[in-house]
Design a protein around this motif. Structure first.
Motif, PDB file in Angstrom:
ATOM      1  N   LYS A   1      36.080 -26.072 121.858  1.00  0.00           N
ATOM      2  CA  LYS A   1      34.941 -25.174 121.639  1.00  0.00           C
ATOM      3  C   LYS A   1      35.323 -23.731 121.936  1.00  0.00           C
ATOM      4  CE  LYS A   1      31.440 -28.701 122.628  1.00  0.00           C
ATOM      5  NZ  LYS A   1      30.448 -29.201 123.622  1.00  0.00           N
ATOM      6  N   LYS A   2      36.144 -23.538 122.971  1.00  0.00           N
ATOM      7  CA  LYS A   2      36.567 -22.185 123.315  1.00  0.00           C
ATOM      8  C   LYS A   2      37.540 -21.626 122.277  1.00  0.00           C
ATOM      9  CE  LYS A   2      35.691 -22.374 128.274  1.00  0.00           C
ATOM     10  NZ  LYS A   2      36.250 -22.366 129.652  1.00  0.00           N
ATOM     11  N   THR A   3      38.332 -22.493 121.677  1.00  0.00           N
ATOM     12  CA  THR A   3      39.203 -22.046 120.592  1.00  0.00           C
ATOM     13  C   THR A   3      38.373 -21.482 119.443  1.00  0.00           C
ATOM     14  OG1 THR A   3      41.066 -23.514 121.091  1.00  0.00           O
ATOM     15  CG2 THR A   3      40.811 -22.857 118.812  1.00  0.00           C
ATOM     16  N   VAL A   4      37.304 -22.162 119.103  1.00  0.00           N
ATOM     17  CA  VAL A   4      36.431 -21.673 118.026  1.00  0.00           C
ATOM     18  C   VAL A   4      35.779 -20.340 118.421  1.00  0.00           C
ATOM     19  CG1 VAL A   4      34.406 -22.186 116.615  1.00  0.00           C
ATOM     20  CG2 VAL A   4      36.011 -24.015 117.198  1.00  0.00           C
ATOM     21  N   LYS A   5      35.292 -20.253 119.650  1.00  0.00           N
ATOM     22  CA  LYS A   5      34.676 -19.004 120.127  1.00  0.00           C
ATOM     23  C   LYS A   5      35.693 -17.863 120.115  1.00  0.00           C
ATOM     24  CE  LYS A   5      31.936 -18.858 123.631  1.00  0.00           C
ATOM     25  NZ  LYS A   5      31.387 -19.027 125.006  1.00  0.00           N
ATOM     26  N   LEU A   6      36.930 -18.170 120.489  1.00  0.00           N
ATOM     27  CA  LEU A   6      37.961 -17.134 120.479  1.00  0.00           C
ATOM     28  C   LEU A   6      38.237 -16.664 119.058  1.00  0.00           C
ATOM     29  CD1 LEU A   6      39.985 -15.474 122.121  1.00  0.00           C
ATOM     30  CD2 LEU A   6      41.638 -17.328 121.809  1.00  0.00           C
ATOM     31  N   ALA A   7      38.265 -17.584 118.111  1.00  0.00           N
ATOM     32  CA  ALA A   7      38.481 -17.211 116.711  1.00  0.00           C
ATOM     33  C   ALA A   7      37.369 -16.289 116.211  1.00  0.00           C
ATOM     34  CB  ALA A   7      38.565 -18.457 115.840  1.00  0.00           C
ATOM     35  N   GLN A   8      36.141 -16.604 116.564  1.00  0.00           N
ATOM     36  CA  GLN A   8      35.020 -15.752 116.165  1.00  0.00           C
ATOM     37  C   GLN A   8      35.135 -14.367 116.793  1.00  0.00           C
ATOM     38  OE1 GLN A   8      32.003 -18.481 117.553  1.00  0.00           O
ATOM     39  NE2 GLN A   8      31.534 -19.210 115.487  1.00  0.00           N
ATOM     40  N   SER A   9      35.532 -14.319 118.047  1.00  0.00           N
ATOM     41  CA  SER A   9      35.706 -13.031 118.729  1.00  0.00           C
ATOM     42  C   SER A   9      36.852 -12.244 118.099  1.00  0.00           C
ATOM     43  CB  SER A   9      35.985 -13.251 120.224  1.00  0.00           C
ATOM     44  OG  SER A   9      34.886 -13.861 120.867  1.00  0.00           O
ATOM     45  N   ALA A  10      37.967 -12.934 117.801  1.00  0.00           N
ATOM     46  CA  ALA A  10      39.120 -12.262 117.200  1.00  0.00           C
ATOM     47  C   ALA A  10      38.761 -11.674 115.843  1.00  0.00           C
ATOM     48  CB  ALA A  10      40.283 -13.244 117.074  1.00  0.00           C
ATOM     49  N   GLU A  11      37.977 -12.407 115.069  1.00  0.00           N
ATOM     50  CA  GLU A  11      37.536 -11.895 113.772  1.00  0.00           C
ATOM     51  C   GLU A  11      36.720 -10.621 113.948  1.00  0.00           C
ATOM     52  OE1 GLU A  11      36.002 -14.110 109.956  1.00  0.00           O
ATOM     53  OE2 GLU A  11      34.376 -14.033 111.432  1.00  0.00           O
ATOM     54  N   ALA A  12      35.787 -10.631 114.902  1.00  0.00           N
ATOM     55  CA  ALA A  12      34.947  -9.454 115.145  1.00  0.00           C
ATOM     56  C   ALA A  12      35.768  -8.264 115.628  1.00  0.00           C
ATOM     57  CB  ALA A  12      33.866  -9.795 116.166  1.00  0.00           C
ATOM     58  N   MET A  13      36.877  -8.537 116.316  1.00  0.00           N
ATOM     59  CA  MET A  13      37.726  -7.463 116.847  1.00  0.00           C
ATOM     60  C   MET A  13      38.683  -6.891 115.802  1.00  0.00           C
ATOM     61  SD  MET A  13      38.857  -9.240 120.432  1.00  0.00           S
ATOM     62  CE  MET A  13      37.644  -9.949 121.568  1.00  0.00           C
ATOM     63  N   GLY A  14      38.831  -7.557 114.669  1.00  0.00           N
ATOM     64  CA  GLY A  14      39.703  -7.044 113.616  1.00  0.00           C
ATOM     65  C   GLY A  14      41.072  -7.687 113.538  1.00  0.00           C
ATOM     66  N   TYR A  15      41.257  -8.829 114.193  1.00  0.00           N
ATOM     67  CA  TYR A  15      42.537  -9.531 114.102  1.00  0.00           C
ATOM     68  C   TYR A  15      42.718 -10.100 112.697  1.00  0.00           C
ATOM     69  CZ  TYR A  15      43.480  -9.186 119.113  1.00  0.00           C
ATOM     70  OH  TYR A  15      43.757  -8.712 120.368  1.00  0.00           O
ATOM     71  N   THR A  16      43.970 -10.208 112.261  1.00  0.00           N
ATOM     72  CA  THR A  16      44.293 -10.581 110.883  1.00  0.00           C
ATOM     73  C   THR A  16      44.214 -12.081 110.642  1.00  0.00           C
ATOM     74  OG1 THR A  16      45.737  -8.662 110.605  1.00  0.00           O
ATOM     75  CG2 THR A  16      46.104 -10.520 109.106  1.00  0.00           C
ATOM     76  N   ARG A  17      44.812 -12.863 111.538  1.00  0.00           N
ATOM     77  CA  ARG A  17      44.856 -14.317 111.348  1.00  0.00           C
ATOM     78  C   ARG A  17      44.720 -15.021 112.692  1.00  0.00           C
ATOM     79  NH1 ARG A  17      48.775 -14.465 107.495  1.00  0.00           N
ATOM     80  NH2 ARG A  17      49.640 -12.376 107.642  1.00  0.00           N
ATOM     81  N   PHE A  18      44.318 -16.279 112.625  1.00  0.00           N
ATOM     82  CA  PHE A  18      44.128 -17.095 113.827  1.00  0.00           C
ATOM     83  C   PHE A  18      44.773 -18.444 113.562  1.00  0.00           C
ATOM     84  CE2 PHE A  18      42.103 -19.887 116.821  1.00  0.00           C
ATOM     85  CZ  PHE A  18      41.799 -19.097 117.928  1.00  0.00           C
TER      86      PHE A  18
END
Length: 324
Positions: free
Chosen positions: A22-39
Motif C-alpha cells: 500500500k505504501k508503494t502505491v502511495k509513494l508512486a502517487q506522491s512521486a507523480e505529483a512531484m514530477g518524477y519521470t518513472r516509478f
C-alpha cells in the motif's frame, strides 16, 4: 535532470507485506505529483522483508492508481522465465496503459539454488542463455516470430531496459540495443567503465535507435546532515542484514543503533555509504550533478529504504525541489 524512483516494497519492522505494498502505491502517487519521470517496482523472492515478488501485478495496480508517470519493472528476472510469457504480460500492460510501461529486465538468478529451482519448477537453467533470451523477448515483442505471436497487438511497445552492475552487463545491453540502467546502489565502483562500454558498443535496434541510460542510487535527503544520517541508520542496518542473509525487514532507528555495534559492522556501513548520498538537499544536488557528469546521464533513479514512510516521502520531495 530527470528523476525516477525504484521501490523495493520493503516491509518496515512492525508492519505487514500488505502495508508495504500500500505504501508503494502511495509513494508512486506522491512521486507523480512531484514530477518524477518513472516509478519501477522490484522483484525479490524467498525473503521475509520484501513484498514485491510479482512486479507485473504491482505495475498494473500502480498504473491504475496514477495518471501519467511511467511504471515499470526494475527488473523482471529473465533467466528464470519464458521470454514469450514476459512479452505477453507486458503487451497486456501496454494495452491497458499505452505509452506508460517500462520493461526492465535483469540477469540476476533470483536467489539461492533452491529458490531458483522453485522459480523454474525444478528446471536447471544456465545464465549463459540470457543474451539469447533477450533476443527472443525482443522478437516476441515485435511480432517477428513466424509461428508464435505474443498477443494482444498494441500500437506501441513498452520501453525495454536492461539492468546491470558491470561492463559485461553494459555490453549485453549495447549489443542488443536496449536502454541501460547502471546499479550504483549495488556497485559504486564500475559505473564509468560500464557506461563507456555501453556507448562504444551500442548497436541500434528496432526498439531503440540511440543509447539511453539512467543510474540508480540510494538517496536520503533531510534538512540537516545530522538528521539525514539518523534517518539513514535504518537503511544502513537493513543493508547489513541483507548482506548477512538475515531479517530483511527495515528496523527502526532505535533498533538500528543497537544492531550496528561491532567494528566490522561500522566499517561495512562506511563502505556501504559509497552506494548512496546522504545529506542536505544542496549536498545531494551537488553530488548528483557531479555523478551526472561522471556517468554522462541526465536521469537518476532514486531508492530510499528507510523505516519511517513520511521520512521517505519527504526525502523524495526535498530532492525534487532542488533538482526538478
Amino acid at each position: 535532470m530527470k528523476l525516477s524512483v525504484l521501490d523495493q516494497s520493503v516491509i518496515a519492522a512492525g508492519e505487514t507485506g500488505a502495508d508495504a505494498l500500500k505504501k508503494t502505491v502511495k509513494l508512486a502517487q506522491s512521486a507523480e505529483a512531484m514530477g518524477y519521470t518513472r516509478f519501477w517496482t522490484a522483484e525479490h523472492h524467498n525473503t521475509n522483508g520484501m513484498a514485491g515478488s510479482a512486479p507485473e501485478i504491482l505495475i498494473s495496480h500502480i498504473a491504475s492508481q496514477t495518471k501519467s508517470i511511467r511504471v515499470g519493472s526494475g527488473g523482471v528476472l529473465l533467466p528464470q522465465y519464458s521470454p514469450y510469457k514476459i512479452a505477453e504480460n507486458f503487451k497486456v500492460l501496454e494495452a491497458l496503459f499505452p505509452n506508460r510501461i517500462d520493461l526492465g529486465i535483469g540477469r540476476s538468478p533470483g536467489g539461492a539454488a533452491d529458490t531458483r529451482l522453485a522459480l523454474t519448477d525444478g528446471v536447471r537453467r544456465s545464465l549463459n542463455e540470457f543474451p539469447r533470451q533477450v533476443r527472443d523477448l525482443q522478437r516476441y515483442l515485435r511480432d517477428r516470430d513466424e509461428a508464435v505471436k505474443a498477443y494482444p497487438k498494441t500500437n506501441g511497445l513498452p520501453e525495454m531496459w536492461m539492468l546491470g552492475i558491470t561492463h559485461r552487463g553494459a555490453r549485453t545491453a549495447a549489443e542488443n540495443g536496449t536502454a541501460f540502467t547502471y546499479g550504483h546502489f549495488i556497485n559504486p565502483y564500475n559505473g564509468q567503465r560500464a557506461m563507456k562500454q555501453y556507448r562504444s558498443d551500442f548497436q541500434p535496434s528496432a526498439l531503440l535507435k540511440h543509447p539511453k541510460v539512467n543510474v540508480c542510487i540510494f538517496v536520503v535527503c533531510a534538512p540537516s546532515q545530522e538528521k539525514a544520517d539518523e534517518i539513514a541508520l535504518s537503511q544502513d542496518a537493513w543493508l547489513l542484514a541483507v548482506e548477512k542473509g538475515g531479517d530483511t525487514r527495515i528496523p527502526t532507528i532505535e533498533e538500528a543503533k543497537r544492531k550496528i555495534v561491532t567494528q566490522a559492522d561500522k566499517e561495512k556501513v562506511k563502505e556501504n555509504r559509497k552506494r548512496m548520498i546522504v545529506g542536505t538537499p544542496q549536498k545531494i544536488r551537488d553530488e548528483l550533478l557531479a555523478l551526472s557528469d561522471a556517468y554522462q546521464t541526465e536521469e537518476f533513479m532514486v531508492i530510499a529504504n528507510v523505516h519511517n514512510f513520511e521520512d521517505k516521502v519527504q526525502s523524495y520531495a526535498r530532492l525534487a525541489e532542488v533538482m526538478l
